[in-house]
Design a protein around this motif. Sequence first.
Motif, PDB file in Angstrom:
ATOM      1  N   GLY A  14       0.780  -1.235   0.000  1.00  0.00           N
ATOM      2  CA  GLY A  14       0.000   0.000   0.000  1.00  0.00           C
ATOM      3  C   GLY A  14       0.811   1.283   0.000  1.00  0.00           C
ATOM      4  N   GLU A  17      -0.484   3.482  -2.755  1.00  0.00           N
ATOM      5  CA  GLU A  17      -1.784   4.051  -2.397  1.00  0.00           C
ATOM      6  C   GLU A  17      -1.618   5.207  -1.412  1.00  0.00           C
ATOM      7  OE1 GLU A  17      -6.189   2.498  -1.054  1.00  0.00           O
ATOM      8  OE2 GLU A  17      -4.447   1.293  -0.496  1.00  0.00           O
ATOM      9  N   GLU A  21      -3.468   8.161  -3.525  1.00  0.00           N
ATOM     10  CA  GLU A  21      -4.699   7.389  -3.348  1.00  0.00           C
ATOM     11  C   GLU A  21      -5.711   7.650  -4.455  1.00  0.00           C
ATOM     12  OE1 GLU A  21      -6.995  10.303  -0.196  1.00  0.00           O
ATOM     13  OE2 GLU A  21      -6.031   8.498   0.548  1.00  0.00           O
ATOM     14  N   ASP A  22      -5.484   8.684  -5.247  1.00  0.00           N
ATOM     15  CA  ASP A  22      -6.351   8.962  -6.391  1.00  0.00           C
ATOM     16  C   ASP A  22      -5.956   8.148  -7.624  1.00  0.00           C
ATOM     17  OD1 ASP A  22      -3.974  10.454  -6.538  1.00  0.00           O
ATOM     18  OD2 ASP A  22      -4.899  11.995  -7.797  1.00  0.00           O
ATOM     19  N   GLU A  25      -5.112   1.723  -5.640  1.00  0.00           N
ATOM     20  CA  GLU A  25      -5.930   1.166  -4.566  1.00  0.00           C
ATOM     21  C   GLU A  25      -5.562  -0.299  -4.407  1.00  0.00           C
ATOM     22  OE1 GLU A  25     -10.429   1.708  -3.457  1.00  0.00           O
ATOM     23  OE2 GLU A  25     -10.243   0.365  -5.175  1.00  0.00           O
ATOM     24  N   GLY A  27      -6.666  -3.741  -3.624  1.00  0.00           N
ATOM     25  CA  GLY A  27      -7.964  -4.411  -3.644  1.00  0.00           C
ATOM     26  C   GLY A  27      -8.082  -5.501  -2.602  1.00  0.00           C
ATOM     27  N   ALA A  32      -2.268  -4.123  -5.676  1.00  0.00           N
ATOM     28  CA  ALA A  32      -2.562  -2.752  -6.082  1.00  0.00           C
ATOM     29  C   ALA A  32      -3.169  -2.736  -7.482  1.00  0.00           C
ATOM     30  CB  ALA A  32      -1.300  -1.903  -6.048  1.00  0.00           C
ATOM     31  N   HIS A  33      -4.120  -1.836  -7.667  1.00  0.00           N
ATOM     32  CA  HIS A  33      -4.769  -1.645  -8.963  1.00  0.00           C
ATOM     33  C   HIS A  33      -4.814  -0.159  -9.270  1.00  0.00           C
ATOM     34  CE1 HIS A  33      -6.240  -5.793  -9.056  1.00  0.00           C
ATOM     35  NE2 HIS A  33      -6.460  -5.637  -7.755  1.00  0.00           N
ATOM     36  N   ILE A  35      -6.838   2.990 -10.314  1.00  0.00           N
ATOM     37  CA  ILE A  35      -8.241   3.386 -10.300  1.00  0.00           C
ATOM     38  C   ILE A  35      -8.503   4.498 -11.307  1.00  0.00           C
ATOM     39  CG2 ILE A  35      -8.740   2.542  -7.988  1.00  0.00           C
ATOM     40  CD1 ILE A  35      -8.414   5.369  -6.931  1.00  0.00           C
TER      41      ILE A  35
END
Length: 63
Positions: A14, A17, A21-22, A25, A27, A32-33, A35
Amino acid sequence: MKIHIDEDKCTGHGVCEAIREDVFEVGDDGVAHLITEELTEDMREDLQDACDQCPTQALRLEG
């Protein structure tokens, strides 16, 4: 500019993130993905920091 996430290396710490964080994310799958894929030049420094600070080196910034 694009960010690539190597899902085989990502362990969901994380860090990315926490930096953006924009954009990232972690999941429910523990990976991490992205967004958003709308990455702007003013994000470059933070995105490079996310790549550099990733403990598993799962992120790569291109372009």
